[in-house]
Design a protein around this motif. Structure first.
Motif, mmCIF file in Angstrom:
data_model
loop_
_atom_site.group_PDB
_atom_site.id
_atom_site.type_symbol
_atom_site.label_atom_id
_atom_site.label_comp_id
_atom_site.label_asym_id
_atom_site.label_seq_id
_atom_site.Cartn_x
_atom_site.Cartn_y
_atom_site.Cartn_z
ATOM 1 N N PHE A 171 0.858 -1.179 0.000
ATOM 2 C CA PHE A 171 0.000 0.000 0.000
ATOM 3 C C PHE A 171 0.895 1.230 0.000
ATOM 4 C CE2 PHE A 171 -3.281 2.852 1.903
ATOM 5 C CZ PHE A 171 -4.372 2.475 1.125
ATOM 6 N N ASP A 172 0.764 2.054 -1.027
ATOM 7 C CA ASP A 172 1.603 3.249 -1.131
ATOM 8 C C ASP A 172 0.913 4.452 -0.500
ATOM 9 O OD1 ASP A 172 3.982 2.368 -2.343
ATOM 10 O OD2 ASP A 172 3.037 2.370 -4.332
ATOM 11 N N MET A 173 1.700 5.482 -0.230
ATOM 12 C CA MET A 173 1.138 6.701 0.331
ATOM 13 C C MET A 173 0.130 7.326 -0.633
ATOM 14 S SD MET A 173 1.139 8.421 3.103
ATOM 15 C CE MET A 173 2.652 7.976 3.958
ATOM 16 N N THR A 174 0.352 7.176 -1.935
ATOM 17 C CA THR A 174 -0.619 7.698 -2.905
ATOM 18 C C THR A 174 -1.954 6.965 -2.796
ATOM 19 O OG1 THR A 174 0.408 6.236 -4.548
ATOM 20 C CG2 THR A 174 1.075 8.554 -4.567
ATOM 21 N N ASP A 175 -1.913 5.669 -2.433
ATOM 22 C CA ASP A 175 -3.160 4.928 -2.207
ATOM 23 C C ASP A 175 -3.901 5.499 -1.005
ATOM 24 O OD1 ASP A 175 -2.623 3.072 -4.297
ATOM 25 O OD2 ASP A 175 -1.287 1.970 -2.964
ATOM 26 N N LEU A 176 -3.150 5.854 0.028
ATOM 27 C CA LEU A 176 -3.777 6.427 1.218
ATOM 28 C C LEU A 176 -4.379 7.796 0.902
ATOM 29 C CD1 LEU A 176 -4.407 6.344 4.218
ATOM 30 C CD2 LEU A 176 -2.107 7.238 4.674
ATOM 31 N N ILE A 177 -3.670 8.597 0.119
ATOM 32 C CA ILE A 177 -4.197 9.904 -0.271
ATOM 33 C C ILE A 177 -5.505 9.734 -1.052
ATOM 34 C CG2 ILE A 177 -3.794 11.917 -1.744
ATOM 35 C CD1 ILE A 177 -0.806 11.648 -1.019
ATOM 36 N N ASN A 178 -5.520 8.810 -1.992
ATOM 37 C CA ASN A 178 -6.734 8.581 -2.781
ATOM 38 C C ASN A 178 -7.886 8.091 -1.902
ATOM 39 O OD1 ASN A 178 -5.827 9.351 -5.364
ATOM 40 N ND2 ASN A 178 -4.802 7.397 -5.657
ATOM 41 N N GLN A 179 -7.580 7.238 -0.919
ATOM 42 C CA GLN A 179 -8.623 6.755 -0.016
ATOM 43 C C GLN A 179 -9.194 7.900 0.818
ATOM 44 O OE1 GLN A 179 -9.763 3.400 0.061
ATOM 45 N NE2 GLN A 179 -11.395 4.490 1.137
ATOM 46 N N CYS A 180 -8.320 8.791 1.232
ATOM 47 C CA CYS A 180 -8.772 9.970 1.987
ATOM 48 C C CYS A 180 -9.676 10.850 1.138
ATOM 49 C CB CYS A 180 -7.566 10.773 2.478
ATOM 50 S SG CYS A 180 -6.630 9.983 3.809
ATOM 51 N N LEU A 181 -9.312 11.014 -0.123
ATOM 52 C CA LEU A 181 -10.135 11.826 -1.019
ATOM 53 C C LEU A 181 -11.505 11.192 -1.232
ATOM 54 C CD1 LEU A 181 -7.443 12.822 -3.696
ATOM 55 C CD2 LEU A 181 -8.415 14.283 -1.897
ATOM 56 N N VAL A 182 -11.542 9.872 -1.374
ATOM 57 C CA VAL A 182 -12.815 9.162 -1.541
ATOM 58 C C VAL A 182 -13.695 9.364 -0.311
ATOM 59 C CG1 VAL A 182 -13.856 6.862 -1.651
ATOM 60 C CG2 VAL A 182 -11.949 7.431 -3.157
ATOM 61 N N ASN A 183 -13.062 9.375 0.865
ATOM 62 C CA ASN A 183 -13.805 9.496 2.115
ATOM 63 C C ASN A 183 -13.977 10.943 2.565
ATOM 64 O OD1 ASN A 183 -13.990 6.724 2.178
ATOM 65 N ND2 ASN A 183 -12.315 6.457 3.635
ATOM 66 N N SER A 184 -13.608 11.879 1.678
ATOM 67 C CA SER A 184 -13.764 13.320 1.947
ATOM 68 C C SER A 184 -13.026 13.778 3.193
ATOM 69 C CB SER A 184 -15.266 13.678 2.075
ATOM 70 O OG SER A 184 -15.949 13.368 0.881
ATOM 71 N N GLU A 185 -11.889 13.162 3.453
ATOM 72 C CA GLU A 185 -11.049 13.609 4.552
ATOM 73 C C GLU A 185 -10.317 14.885 4.131
ATOM 74 O OE1 GLU A 185 -11.178 12.400 7.389
ATOM 75 O OE2 GLU A 185 -11.427 10.230 7.369
ATOM 76 N N PRO A 186 -10.183 15.857 5.013
ATOM 77 C CA PRO A 186 -9.489 17.097 4.650
ATOM 78 C C PRO A 186 -7.978 16.884 4.530
ATOM 79 C CG PRO A 186 -10.130 17.138 6.969
ATOM 80 C CD PRO A 186 -10.720 15.891 6.386
ATOM 81 N N ILE A 187 -7.468 17.131 3.338
ATOM 82 C CA ILE A 187 -6.027 16.976 3.069
ATOM 83 C C ILE A 187 -5.476 18.320 2.626
ATOM 84 C CG2 ILE A 187 -4.268 15.772 1.723
ATOM 85 C CD1 ILE A 187 -6.191 13.527 1.285
ATOM 86 N N GLY A 188 -4.393 18.720 3.229
ATOM 87 C CA GLY A 188 -3.791 19.997 2.890
ATOM 88 C C GLY A 188 -2.493 19.848 2.130
#
Length: 349
Positions: A305-322
């Protein structure tokens, strides 16, 4: 006066030119003057805020400069530390009675340490040190990438030392390839807390973080082991907390120039415009992140699992990413031979 004149700019220069000047001075402040008189200042933060608004860096610095800067009369020089702390700034111009800038005081030169924006004592730092570093063959066939020396110091030790400057004290090295060599290098007592996590198989740039789900309850940093980021890490942490992000990605403003004339076409397929060697500014991932512990639940157990996978999962779940934009010059990457040579040159080793 000649020494500080390199920090002087006029309000007519572009933001891109201001970025270039900041790179040349290796400081985080420019003084905007008119007939040597102080009319404003420009900091890394001013540029960062403009970039976050998708501002065009070909525009004038008059759009971003602080026209009400904190300053001192040169006779009040002894008040600089108190004023820097009160306003959370790292530099103050000194002026004379004619408002001409006669000196600039920088926190790390006056106080001989780094300015702290946020307490970092209990913030863990995860350093992803398990990759094979195939782009650095044949070096990495002999030693693991984290131990490749930049000058006389391995890159992973330089990363740790940089965090130590800002009060971080709790480090985790996540290892796989040639892990015994990495452990052997750090054999013995260290003036900080160092923990080793050994992967049985490669789990990507985020997969191994799943083991911390029940052990970390707070904010933490993640850094690739082949980068050096020359910023104030406590300021980054403060930014992350202030905006209540679940993840903050350190991004670099990278300039790309197309070495050709570029055409655009109209609806009939005929040429409508020509741009000769256009330049584009893009925000790219540097490989450093600040995360909240609850994101660990998104990482599957013992899976790649790459960090880019985690970023995409956060975006899917509408987590705030800065995003935390920095100048390209503040990011040193050792991923390839040319970049490694550039790192050595930039650090003047």
């Amino acid at each position: 006066m000649e020494a500080i004149s390199r920090f002087f700019v006029t309000k007519d220069i572009t933001i891109r030119q201001a970025i270039e000047r900041l790179d040349q001075t290796a400081k985080k402040l420019l003084v905007v003057v008119e007939d040597k008189k102080l009319i404003g200042v420009i900091t890394d933060g001013d540029i960062r805020r403009w970039i976050l608004k998708n501002g065009d860096i070909k525009r004038s610095v008059s759009l971003i400069m602080n026209t009400s800067p904190v300053f001192l009369n040169r006779e009040e020089k002894d008040k600089c530390i108190e004023l820097m702390k009160a306003h959370s700034i790292e530099a103050i111009p000194l002026i004379n009675d004619s408002r001409e800038v006669v000196d600039i005081l920088f926190w790390n030169e006056v106080y001989d340490n780094q300015f702290k924006y946020y307490n970092t004592n209990d913030i863990p730092v995860m350093i992803m040190a398990g990759g094979k570093g195939t782009r650095l063959h044949p070096y990495t066939k002999i030693i693991p990438k984290p131990l490749i020396p930049i000058g006389d110091t391995p890159i992973v030790e330089r990363i740790i030392n940089r965090f130590l400057e800002f009060g971080f004290n709790d480090f985790y090295l996540i290892m796989n390839y040639k892990k015994d060599m990495i452990k052997a290098y750090f054999n013995g007592e260290q003036p900080y807390q160092l923990n080793f996590l050994e992967e049985d198989s490669p789990l990507g740039t985020a997969g191994s973080l799943s083991v911390f789900e029940n052990n970390i309850q707070s904010t933490f940093f993640v850094s690739n082991c082949d980068i050096l980021i020359d910023i104030n890490y406590s300021q980054l942490l403060n930014y992350h907390k202030k905006h209540h992000y679940k993840m903050t990605v350190v991004t670099a403003l990278k300039n790309y120039e197309i070495p050709y004339g570029v055409f655009t076409l109209n609806e009939k397929g005929a040429i409508s415009t020509l741009r000769e060697k256009p330049q584009y500014e893009l925000l790219v991932n540097t490989g450093m992140y600040v995360l909240e512990a609850e994101l660990l639940s998104y990482i599957p157990k013992e899976s790649y699992f790459d960090m880019t996978d985690l970023i995409n999962q956060c975006l899917v779940n509408s987590e705030p990413i800065g995003a935390y934009p920095i100048r390209e010059s503040a990011w040193l990457d050792m991923g390839e031979f040319k970049a490694m040579q550039n790192m050595v040159e930039r650090l003047k080793l």
